[in-house]
Design a protein around this motif. Structure first.
Motif, mmCIF file in Angstrom:
data_model
loop_
_atom_site.group_PDB
_atom_site.id
_atom_site.type_symbol
_atom_site.label_atom_id
_atom_site.label_comp_id
_atom_site.label_asym_id
_atom_site.label_seq_id
_atom_site.Cartn_x
_atom_site.Cartn_y
_atom_site.Cartn_z
ATOM 1 N N ASP A 180 -58.252 40.416 70.293
ATOM 2 C CA ASP A 180 -57.303 41.460 69.910
ATOM 3 C C ASP A 180 -56.929 42.360 71.073
ATOM 4 O OD1 ASP A 180 -59.688 42.829 70.161
ATOM 5 O OD2 ASP A 180 -59.802 43.456 68.060
ATOM 6 N N TYR A 181 -57.750 42.372 72.125
ATOM 7 C CA TYR A 181 -57.426 43.196 73.296
ATOM 8 C C TYR A 181 -56.498 42.472 74.272
ATOM 9 C CZ TYR A 181 -61.495 40.519 75.036
ATOM 10 O OH TYR A 181 -62.385 39.521 75.365
ATOM 11 N N ALA A 182 -56.067 41.269 73.908
ATOM 12 C CA ALA A 182 -55.159 40.507 74.769
ATOM 13 C C ALA A 182 -53.905 40.107 74.006
ATOM 14 C CB ALA A 182 -55.873 39.278 75.326
ATOM 15 N N ALA A 183 -53.380 41.035 73.249
ATOM 16 C CA ALA A 183 -52.250 40.728 72.362
ATOM 17 C C ALA A 183 -51.001 40.299 73.122
ATOM 18 C CB ALA A 183 -51.936 41.951 71.504
ATOM 19 N N ASP A 184 -50.866 40.714 74.373
ATOM 20 C CA ASP A 184 -49.678 40.366 75.152
ATOM 21 C C ASP A 184 -49.792 39.014 75.851
ATOM 22 O OD1 ASP A 184 -48.472 42.749 74.438
ATOM 23 O OD2 ASP A 184 -49.204 43.822 76.208
ATOM 24 N N TRP A 185 -50.949 38.374 75.733
ATOM 25 C CA TRP A 185 -51.178 37.108 76.399
ATOM 26 C C TRP A 185 -51.277 35.996 75.365
ATOM 27 C CZ3 TRP A 185 -55.839 39.406 79.532
ATOM 28 C CH2 TRP A 185 -55.365 40.418 80.368
ATOM 29 N N THR A 186 -51.058 34.768 75.793
ATOM 30 C CA THR A 186 -51.014 33.630 74.873
ATOM 31 C C THR A 186 -52.385 32.973 74.755
ATOM 32 O OG1 THR A 186 -48.723 33.202 75.508
ATOM 33 C CG2 THR A 186 -49.898 31.424 74.394
ATOM 34 N N PHE A 187 -52.855 32.829 73.522
ATOM 35 C CA PHE A 187 -54.117 32.139 73.283
ATOM 36 C C PHE A 187 -53.872 30.636 73.171
ATOM 37 C CE2 PHE A 187 -57.077 30.343 70.038
ATOM 38 C CZ PHE A 187 -58.228 30.357 70.826
ATOM 39 N N VAL A 188 -54.598 29.866 73.952
ATOM 40 C CA VAL A 188 -54.510 28.404 73.930
ATOM 41 C C VAL A 188 -55.924 27.883 73.703
ATOM 42 C CG1 VAL A 188 -53.857 26.339 75.214
ATOM 43 C CG2 VAL A 188 -52.582 28.460 75.559
ATOM 44 N N PRO A 189 -56.221 27.298 72.561
ATOM 45 C CA PRO A 189 -57.608 26.947 72.250
ATOM 46 C C PRO A 189 -58.184 25.800 73.071
ATOM 47 C CG PRO A 189 -56.138 26.228 70.492
ATOM 48 C CD PRO A 189 -55.320 27.064 71.411
ATOM 49 N N ASP A 190 -57.338 24.923 73.578
ATOM 50 C CA ASP A 190 -57.805 23.722 74.263
ATOM 51 C C ASP A 190 -57.724 23.884 75.779
ATOM 52 O OD1 ASP A 190 -58.484 20.747 74.181
ATOM 53 O OD2 ASP A 190 -56.650 20.750 75.365
ATOM 54 N N ALA A 191 -58.805 23.534 76.487
ATOM 55 C CA ALA A 191 -58.849 23.720 77.938
ATOM 56 C C ALA A 191 -57.828 22.860 78.663
ATOM 57 C CB ALA A 191 -60.258 23.410 78.452
ATOM 58 N N VAL A 192 -57.601 21.651 78.179
ATOM 59 C CA VAL A 192 -56.612 20.774 78.827
ATOM 60 C C VAL A 192 -55.214 21.353 78.668
ATOM 61 C CG1 VAL A 192 -55.574 18.478 78.846
ATOM 62 C CG2 VAL A 192 -58.050 18.721 78.552
#
Length: 315
Positions: A180-192
């Motif tokens: 929640d502290y990185a709302a401006d960044w994109t979460f990508v669950p997979d390392a590849v």
């Protein structure tokens, strides 16, 4: 009261060594010509271990100290400490987080900049007379406006991201879940997939059995021949053989590394490459931070033996 007996696994700067010796009876394992014999002679008396993150404390060391109560790690990483052995014996473990976070993040970003812009080679170009004899230094690659991936958005990863935002980078990250502290960044669950997104892939996650070689050949090749891997975490998080193969064959553009398997005796293949920036595991290497780390090691030991809560417990 007598001073608690502490096993010291590796050397510390004088500004740490002197106050340690004032508060504790220090037994310097690193000065022993026969470590096993030394442990056998002092092990019964040892109540605490003061170690460094890369040195840790393995099961054999822990078992050689049957009255051991606490292990205080100088460093944020504690993967070299046998936590299972500690759990079995109800041994407390501490580390030194937070005090080194910003310096580590600084060096990671500095390595990205230095490698991208050829800072080291450009200085040599000036000093060896190439500028005067050959003209301008070969063109390098810009940083601003590109894409960054942060593998592990803990304390250090988050500080890296904050710094990268100043370069107008498109920032994505992978972790066990969105933050929640990185709302401006994109979460990508997979390392590849994160690597495929990244011109710059920062490795900033804690090391564990689960993360060993998480940056494997697939991840490395997903970063690609124009991309860069920057590691300011632990060497075990990267498959070094796969990294070296990709750097040698051009399947990865570049790397900037502060940690290595078997350091300081790193794989000599690294020394033959001109597309890797090598640093001597000194991301926390400022006077200010090292003094704060040493104080936290001592303060955790003092808290334990005074019967107070540990300041930064791992176990």
């Amino acid at each position: 009261m007598s001073k608690p007996d502490i096993l010291q696994v590796g050397p510390y700067p004088e500004w740490d060594q002197i106050p340690l010796q004032e508060s504790f009876h220090m037994h310097k394992l690193f000065e022993a010509s026969d470590a096993a014999a030394f442990l056998s002679s002092v092990g019964e008396s040892i109540r605490g271990i003061a170690t460094r993150g890369e040195l840790g404390a393995d099961r054999a060391m822990i078992e050689a100290c049957p009255n051991l109560e606490v292990i205080s790690v100088y460093g944020v990483g504690f993967d070299a400490v046998d936590l299972q052995a500690c759990r079995e014996r109800n041994i407390r473990v501490t580390n030194t987080p937070d005090v080194l976070t910003n310096d580590v993040a600084d060096l990671g970003v500095a390595m990205m900049l230095a490698q991208s812009r050829g800072i080291v080679g450009a200085e040599t170009w000036v000093k060896d007379g190439s500028w005067a004899a050959k003209g301008l230094y070969p063109l390098k690659s810009r940083v601003w406006g590109k894409k960054a991936g942060i593998l592990g958005l803990g304390r250090i990863g988050y500080e890296v991201g904050k710094r990268l935002a100043g370069f107008d980078l498109d920032i994505a990250y992978s972790d066990i879940g969105p933050k929640d502290y990185a709302a401006d960044w994109t979460f990508v669950p997979d390392a590849v997939e994160l690597a495929r997104h990244s011109d710059f892939l920062f490795v900033t996650l804690a090391a564990s059995a689960e993360t060993r070689h998480i940056v494997n050949s697939q991840v490395i090749e997903a970063v690609g021949p124009q991309g860069m891997v920057i590691n300011i975490s632990r060497a075990s998080n990267i498959d070094e053989d796969a990294l070296l193969d990709a750097l040698e064959n051009g399947r990865l553009g570049a790397a900037a590394l502060d940690v290595f398997e078997g350091e300081p005796a790193l794989n000599p293949r690294f020394l033959e490459l001109n597309n890797v920036l090598l640093q001597p595991h000194h991301a926390s290497g400022t006077v200010e931070t090292r003094k704060a780390m040493g104080k936290l090691v001592r303060d955790n030991l003092k808290a334990h033996f005074d019967g107070r809560d540990l300041l930064t417990p791992v176990l």
